[in-house]
Write an enzyme that holds these catalytic residues in place. Structure first.
Site, PDB file in Angstrom:
ATOM      1  N   GLU A  23       3.187  -5.694   5.099  1.00  0.00           N
ATOM      2  CA  GLU A  23       2.435  -4.448   5.278  1.00  0.00           C
ATOM      3  C   GLU A  23       1.758  -4.444   6.654  1.00  0.00           C
ATOM      4  O   GLU A  23       1.702  -3.410   7.323  1.00  0.00           O
ATOM      5  CB  GLU A  23       1.385  -4.279   4.176  1.00  0.00           C
ATOM      6  CG  GLU A  23       1.950  -4.079   2.783  1.00  0.00           C
ATOM      7  CD  GLU A  23       2.670  -2.756   2.586  1.00  0.00           C
ATOM      8  OE1 GLU A  23       2.673  -1.933   3.516  1.00  0.00           O
ATOM      9  OE2 GLU A  23       3.239  -2.556   1.505  1.00  0.00           O
TER      10      GLU A  23
ATOM     11  N   TRP B  83       8.019   1.868   6.459  1.00  0.00           N
ATOM     12  CA  TRP B  83       8.201   0.713   5.594  1.00  0.00           C
ATOM     13  C   TRP B  83       9.674   0.291   5.564  1.00  0.00           C
ATOM     14  O   TRP B  83       9.986  -0.900   5.523  1.00  0.00           O
ATOM     15  CB  TRP B  83       7.711   1.025   4.179  1.00  0.00           C
ATOM     16  CG  TRP B  83       8.052  -0.055   3.190  1.00  0.00           C
ATOM     17  CD1 TRP B  83       8.891   0.033   2.120  1.00  0.00           C
ATOM     18  CD2 TRP B  83       7.591  -1.418   3.200  1.00  0.00           C
ATOM     19  NE1 TRP B  83       8.972  -1.165   1.459  1.00  0.00           N
ATOM     20  CE2 TRP B  83       8.184  -2.072   2.105  1.00  0.00           C
ATOM     21  CE3 TRP B  83       6.723  -2.136   4.042  1.00  0.00           C
ATOM     22  CZ2 TRP B  83       7.952  -3.419   1.816  1.00  0.00           C
ATOM     23  CZ3 TRP B  83       6.498  -3.475   3.763  1.00  0.00           C
ATOM     24  CH2 TRP B  83       7.103  -4.098   2.651  1.00  0.00           C
TER      25      TRP B  83
ATOM     26  N   TYR C  57      14.374  -1.238  -4.061  1.00  0.00           N
ATOM     27  CA  TYR C  57      12.962  -1.595  -3.876  1.00  0.00           C
ATOM     28  C   TYR C  57      12.075  -0.692  -4.741  1.00  0.00           C
ATOM     29  O   TYR C  57      11.170  -1.162  -5.436  1.00  0.00           O
ATOM     30  CB  TYR C  57      12.576  -1.461  -2.397  1.00  0.00           C
ATOM     31  CG  TYR C  57      11.096  -1.567  -2.149  1.00  0.00           C
ATOM     32  CD1 TYR C  57      10.432  -2.781  -2.277  1.00  0.00           C
ATOM     33  CD2 TYR C  57      10.337  -0.438  -1.813  1.00  0.00           C
ATOM     34  CE1 TYR C  57       9.065  -2.880  -2.077  1.00  0.00           C
ATOM     35  CE2 TYR C  57       8.983  -0.525  -1.603  1.00  0.00           C
ATOM     36  CZ  TYR C  57       8.347  -1.745  -1.735  1.00  0.00           C
ATOM     37  OH  TYR C  57       6.991  -1.824  -1.549  1.00  0.00           O
TER      38      TYR C  57
END
Length: 210
Positions: free
Chosen positions: A53, A61, A31
């Site tokens: 988000e 995250w 990522y």
């Protein structure tokens, strides 16, 4: 992929990436290397990021990143026009799904935000055109030497957050929006020692970003 059984090599590779990254997690590394901070103009991907988000609020995250493949499956590939049509029965089904963050407010916000997202597309031609206005169409490049240099918000995220709220979005506080800006390349917050920082900067001319 990180080398196995070689702490020196692992440390060397980690030293060339951002200090927040846990380099022991291959999917997290992918990522960071392939997505984070790359300027993004595809509306479907932007809806994906702004939805994830919002789901992240109060969590890490990585917790959400691990669930992203399943989110894509149950949220119609993040096609906003389809999510906008989710009814209460579909919302209740999602709330029983352990593959996502089962928070009613967040799930309902995703459907609400899809509808608001479509309204912005209609008003501005695309969501990308709308959101890039907040940085005057060019990425803001930071000079980050260590963890202490990262910030949680900016004037641009404050302004975008305020505007999104006025347009009916939920779970779009300035901190969430700043994370969205980082992910979508509106801000280049790769650290000075990170190999991706300059690579992304070098890509700007080809993207018409100067």
């Amino acid at each position: 992929m990180m080398p196995d059984g070689d702490p020196t090599a692992t440390a060397a590779i980690a030293s060339r990436r951002c200090p927040w990254l846990d380099c022991s997690k291959a999917d997290y590394v992918a990522y960071h290397d392939d997505e984070w901070g790359v300027p993004l103009f595809d509306d479907q991907k932007l809806f994906e990021f702004i939805t994830l988000e919002a789901a992240q609020a109060g969590l890490s995250w990585y917790t959400v990143l691990k669930k992203r493949p399943h989110y894509r499956q149950v949220f119609a590939g993040f096609a906003a026009e389809q999510v906008a049509r989710f009814d209460q029965q579909q919302i209740e089904q999602l709330l029983q799904d352990p593959g996502i963050i089962r928070n009613r407010l967040k799930v309902e916000a995703a459907v609400n935000n899809a509808r608001c997202f479509l309204a912005i597309q209609e008003a501005f031609g695309s969501f990308a055109a709308y959101q890039w206005r907040f940085v005057d169409g060019r990425p803001q490049v930071s000079n980050i030497r260590g963890p202490e240099d990262y910030r949680a918000t900016s004037k641009a995220s404050d302004a975008m957050s305020k505007d999104l709220k006025q347009r009916g979005f939920k779970f779009v506080g300035s901190t969430i929006i700043y994370a969205h800006m980082q992910a979508c390349g509106m801000v280049n917050d790769h650290s000075l020692n990170c190999f991706r920082r300059q690579q992304i900067i070098d890509s700007y001319p080809a993207l018409g970003l100067g």
